[in-house]
Scaffold this motif. Structure first.
Motif, mmCIF file in Angstrom:
data_model
loop_
_atom_site.group_PDB
_atom_site.id
_atom_site.type_symbol
_atom_site.label_atom_id
_atom_site.label_comp_id
_atom_site.label_asym_id
_atom_site.label_seq_id
_atom_site.Cartn_x
_atom_site.Cartn_y
_atom_site.Cartn_z
ATOM 1 N N PHE A 57 23.294 68.706 68.623
ATOM 2 C CA PHE A 57 23.396 67.248 68.642
ATOM 3 C C PHE A 57 22.622 66.700 69.825
ATOM 4 N N ALA A 58 21.751 65.706 69.560
ATOM 5 C CA ALA A 58 20.957 65.088 70.619
ATOM 6 C C ALA A 58 21.090 63.571 70.554
ATOM 7 N N PHE A 59 21.280 62.953 71.714
ATOM 8 C CA PHE A 59 21.358 61.492 71.769
ATOM 9 C C PHE A 59 20.063 60.858 71.249
ATOM 10 N N LYS A 60 18.917 61.442 71.574
ATOM 11 C CA LYS A 60 17.644 60.877 71.140
ATOM 12 C C LYS A 60 17.589 60.791 69.616
ATOM 13 N N THR A 61 17.988 61.853 68.946
ATOM 14 C CA THR A 61 18.007 61.847 67.484
ATOM 15 C C THR A 61 19.002 60.826 66.965
ATOM 16 N N ALA A 62 20.191 60.818 67.542
ATOM 17 C CA ALA A 62 21.237 59.902 67.077
ATOM 18 C C ALA A 62 20.820 58.445 67.251
ATOM 19 N N ARG A 63 20.205 58.128 68.376
ATOM 20 C CA ARG A 63 19.762 56.749 68.588
ATOM 21 C C ARG A 63 18.757 56.322 67.515
ATOM 22 N N ALA A 64 17.827 57.206 67.197
ATOM 23 C CA ALA A 64 16.828 56.881 66.171
ATOM 24 C C ALA A 64 17.487 56.684 64.813
ATOM 25 N N MET A 65 18.392 57.569 64.458
ATOM 26 C CA MET A 65 19.025 57.477 63.141
ATOM 27 C C MET A 65 19.882 56.220 63.035
ATOM 28 N N LEU A 66 20.670 55.928 64.073
ATOM 29 C CA LEU A 66 21.534 54.750 64.043
ATOM 30 C C LEU A 66 20.706 53.468 64.049
ATOM 31 N N ALA A 67 19.604 53.460 64.791
ATOM 32 C CA ALA A 67 18.743 52.277 64.829
ATOM 33 C C ALA A 67 18.185 51.949 63.455
ATOM 34 N N ASN A 68 18.040 52.960 62.622
ATOM 35 C CA ASN A 68 17.560 52.770 61.253
ATOM 36 C C ASN A 68 18.691 52.555 60.253
ATOM 37 N N GLY A 69 19.910 52.407 60.764
ATOM 38 C CA GLY A 69 21.052 52.192 59.884
ATOM 39 C C GLY A 69 21.506 53.434 59.147
ATOM 40 N N PHE A 70 21.077 54.599 59.624
ATOM 41 C CA PHE A 70 21.443 55.850 58.973
ATOM 42 C C PHE A 70 22.617 56.467 59.742
ATOM 43 N N TYR A 71 23.842 56.120 59.307
ATOM 44 C CA TYR A 71 25.038 56.679 59.926
ATOM 45 C C TYR A 71 25.337 58.049 59.327
ATOM 46 N N PRO A 72 25.943 58.937 60.091
ATOM 47 C CA PRO A 72 26.365 60.213 59.497
ATOM 48 C C PRO A 72 27.466 59.968 58.476
ATOM 49 N N ASP A 73 27.490 60.778 57.435
ATOM 50 C CA ASP A 73 28.605 60.696 56.492
ATOM 51 C C ASP A 73 29.892 61.163 57.151
ATOM 52 N N THR A 74 29.792 62.236 57.933
ATOM 53 C CA THR A 74 30.967 62.789 58.610
ATOM 54 C C THR A 74 30.617 63.143 60.047
ATOM 55 N N ILE A 75 31.592 62.930 60.924
ATOM 56 C CA ILE A 75 31.478 63.310 62.335
ATOM 57 C C ILE A 75 32.375 64.514 62.553
ATOM 58 N N SER A 76 31.815 65.586 63.092
ATOM 59 C CA SER A 76 32.605 66.796 63.357
ATOM 60 C C SER A 76 32.154 67.415 64.668
ATOM 61 N N SER A 77 33.029 68.221 65.245
ATOM 62 C CA SER A 77 32.778 68.750 66.592
ATOM 63 C C SER A 77 32.046 70.083 66.604
ATOM 64 N N ASP A 78 32.179 70.892 65.536
ATOM 65 C CA ASP A 78 31.744 72.291 65.570
ATOM 66 C C ASP A 78 32.314 72.983 66.804
ATOM 67 N N VAL A 79 33.583 72.751 67.058
ATOM 68 C CA VAL A 79 34.197 73.328 68.248
ATOM 69 C C VAL A 79 34.349 74.834 68.081
ATOM 70 N N HIS A 80 33.987 75.560 69.129
ATOM 71 C CA HIS A 80 34.186 77.000 69.174
ATOM 72 C C HIS A 80 34.264 77.417 70.636
ATOM 73 N N LEU A 81 34.423 78.696 70.884
ATOM 74 C CA LEU A 81 34.690 79.159 72.240
ATOM 75 C C LEU A 81 33.574 78.808 73.218
ATOM 76 N N LEU A 82 32.348 78.704 72.740
ATOM 77 C CA LEU A 82 31.218 78.483 73.639
ATOM 78 C C LEU A 82 30.903 77.006 73.871
#
Length: 411
Positions: A259-284
Motif C-alpha cells: 500500500f502506497a499513499f502516492k497510489t491511493a492519492r491518485a486513485m481517490l483523486a480520480n474517484g476510484f475508491y477501493p471496493d474493500t479496505i483490509s489490513s493484510d495483518v500478519h506477524l511481519l
C-alpha cells in the motif's frame, strides 16, 4: 423475544441500509433484532449507553493471516479482533488443502471470533513467510494441488469462501502467471470467487486483471510502483477501469509491502475508491506499517474518503465479496455483530509500505465489539494483564477500559 443487548443512543452508520442516524440497536438470539429509537429494555437486557460513539455493523477484515501456530506469519485472531474492532477475520490463503484440517480444528472452531477463509491452491498454503525465511509458495509448480483444493473447498463450504493464489516475482518467481490459471480452474470447478495477490512483475497488473472474472478480488490493489494501477500522469489505467466495469473487485490488503499513499492519492483523486479496505495483518506488519484494520481505515479517512464510504468498504462491501449477505449489516435478522468506534481528533503519524508519512487529523479508534448479540471481549492475555499491574482490583469492564486507553496512547 426479549432483547439480550441494546446499544443505546449511538450514531448508527449502516451503509447496507443507507442509515446514518442517532438511534438504538437491539440484539436477540444472536442476531440483530431491531433498530429504532427508545427501544424497550426487559429486566435481563444488557443496556449499554453508547451516546457519543459510532455504531457500525461488525467490521470485516477481508485480508488477514490468523493461522496462529500453524504458519509462521499467523497472528492471534481473538486478540487482534478485539482491539481492532473486527468481528469477522477472513484468512487469505494461510492454509492450503494439505493443512486446512488443522486450521479448522485448532484455530477456527475454538475461536469466539468468526473466521472465514480463502483456501490456497498451493498444498501447504503460505508456508515460508518469516523474518529469516521467505519462499514464494507459488514458485514451485509441484506444490500446486488443484484436485485436493477443489475437494477440500467443497467439503468446507461453511468456512471456505473462495480460492487464493499469490503471483508476482516474490510469490511465483519464474512460474509467473501459471499458478493463477491453475487457481482459476479450481475456482470454476467449485463455483467460488478467487482472490489474487500481486506483487512485482512478472506478471503485470494488466495480465492478472485480464484473467479475473466478475466477483473475483484483486488484493494489494493500491500497490506502489511497480505494478501500480495508476499511470505516471496520475490517471487510472484503462485495464483497471475495464476490470471494474465487468465486476472485478479491488481490495486494499495493506500488509508489509502493498500500500502506497502516492497510489491511493491518485486513485481517490480520480474517484476510484477501493471496493474493500483490509489490513493484510500478519506477524511481519502488525507492529507496522499496517498495524490493524482501524488504522488502515483511518488512512483513507484522512485522505478524504467519506466516513460512510470507509465503513461500507469494511462492512457491506466485504460481505458481498464473501457472498455472505447476513454479515456487514444491522438489518433485523442479520448476524448479531456490531463495532463501536470513535473518531479521535489530533495529529496522527501514518506510514505506508515505502516509508512515506502522512500526518492525519483523525483516527478511527475501536471502542468495543458485539459478537453473536453480546458484548464481547476475549479472555485477557498476559500482555493485557500487565497493563493493569499496580492498579486496584479490576473487573472485566474496567480492564476493557485499560485496554482501550492503551490503544489510544499507542496512537
Amino acid at each position: 423475544m426479549p432483547f439480550d443487548l441494546i446499544l443505546r443512543g449511538g450514531r448508527v452508520i449502516d451503509p447496507s441500509q443507507k442509515l446514518d442516524a442517532v438511534t438504538d440497536v437491539a440484539f436477540a438470539g444472536g442476531k440483530v433484532a431491531m433498530v429504532g429509537s427508545d427501544l424497550k429494555a426487559d429486566p435481563g437486557t444488557d443496556v449499554r449507553d453508547v451516546s457519543g460513539y459510532i455504531v457500525t455493523p461488525g467490521l470485516i477484515d477481508l485480508h488477514t493471516h490468523v493461522y496462529w501456530g500453524g504458519t509462521s506469519l499467523g497472528i492471534d485472531a481473538e486478540e487482534f479482533c478485539r482491539t481492532s474492532g473486527v468481528t469477522t477475520a477472513v484468512d487469505t490463503g494461510s492454509a492450503g488443502p494439505g493443512n486446512f484440517a488443522g486450521f479448522r480444528k485448532h484455530v477456527i472452531e475454538p475461536s469466539q471470533v468468526r473466521i472465514l477463509a480463502y483456501l490456497h491452491v498451493s498444498h501447504a498454503g503460505i508456508f515460508g513467510f518469516s523474518h529469516r525465511v521467505m519462499v514464494g509458495e507459488s514458485e514451485e509448480l509441484r506444490l500446486m494441488n488443484p484436485i485436493d483444493a477443489a475437494t477440500v473447498a467443497d467439503q468446507n463450504r461453511d468456512l471456505i469462501v473462495g480460492i487464493k493464489v499469490r503471483v508476482g516475482l516474490h510469490a511465483s518467481g519464474t512460474s509467473g502467471i501459471v499458478p493463477l490459471d491453475i487457481a482459476l480452474e479450481v475456482a470454476e470447478q467449485v463455483g467460488m470467487p478467487l482472490m489474487a495477490h500481486i506483487d512485482h512483475p512478472p506478471p503485470s497488473y494488466e495480465e492478472v486483471l485480464a484473467r479475473l472474472r466478475p466477483g473475483d478480488v484483486l488484493t494489494h490493489a493500491f500497490r506502489p510502483f511497480p505494478n501500480t494501477p495508476a499511470t505516471a500522469q496520475g490517471t487510472v489505467k484503462r485495464a483497471v477501469l475495464e476490470a471494474r466495469e465487468r465486476g472485478v473487485l479491488f481490495d486494499i490488503g495493506h500488509g508489509k509491502g502493498s500500500f502506497a499513499f502516492k497510489t491511493a492519492r491518485a486513485m481517490l483523486a480520480n474517484g476510484f475508491y477501493p471496493d474493500t479496505i483490509s489490513s493484510d495483518v500478519h506477524l511481519l506488519c502488525i507492529d507496522g506499517p499496517a498495524f490493524d484494520q482501524v488504522t488502515t481505515m483511518s488512512k483513507f479517512l484522512c485522505m478524504g474518503m467519506p466516513l460512510p464510504e470507509v465503513v461500507a468498504a469494511s462492512t457491506v462491501n466485504a460481505a458481498m465479496a464473501l457472498r455472505r449477505p447476513e454479515l456487514g449489516s444491522l438489518k433485523p435478522g442479520s448476524a448479531g455483530d456490531a463495532t463501536l468506534i470513535s473518531i479521535a481528533q489530533g495529529q496522527f503519524d501514518y506510514v505506508d509500505v515505502i516509508g512515506e508519512h502522512l500526518i492525519g487529523d483523525r483516527k478511527i479508534v475501536s471502542e468495543g465489539v458485539v459478537i453473536g448479540g453480546r458484548w464481547w471481549h476475549p479472555k485477557p492475555s498476559e500482555k493485557f494483564k500487565q497493563l493493569a499491574a499496580g492498579l486496584p482490583a479490576l473487573d472485566d469492564a474496567s480492564l476493557e477500559d485499560v485496554i482501550a486507553r492503551k490503544m489510544r496512547l499507542r496512537s
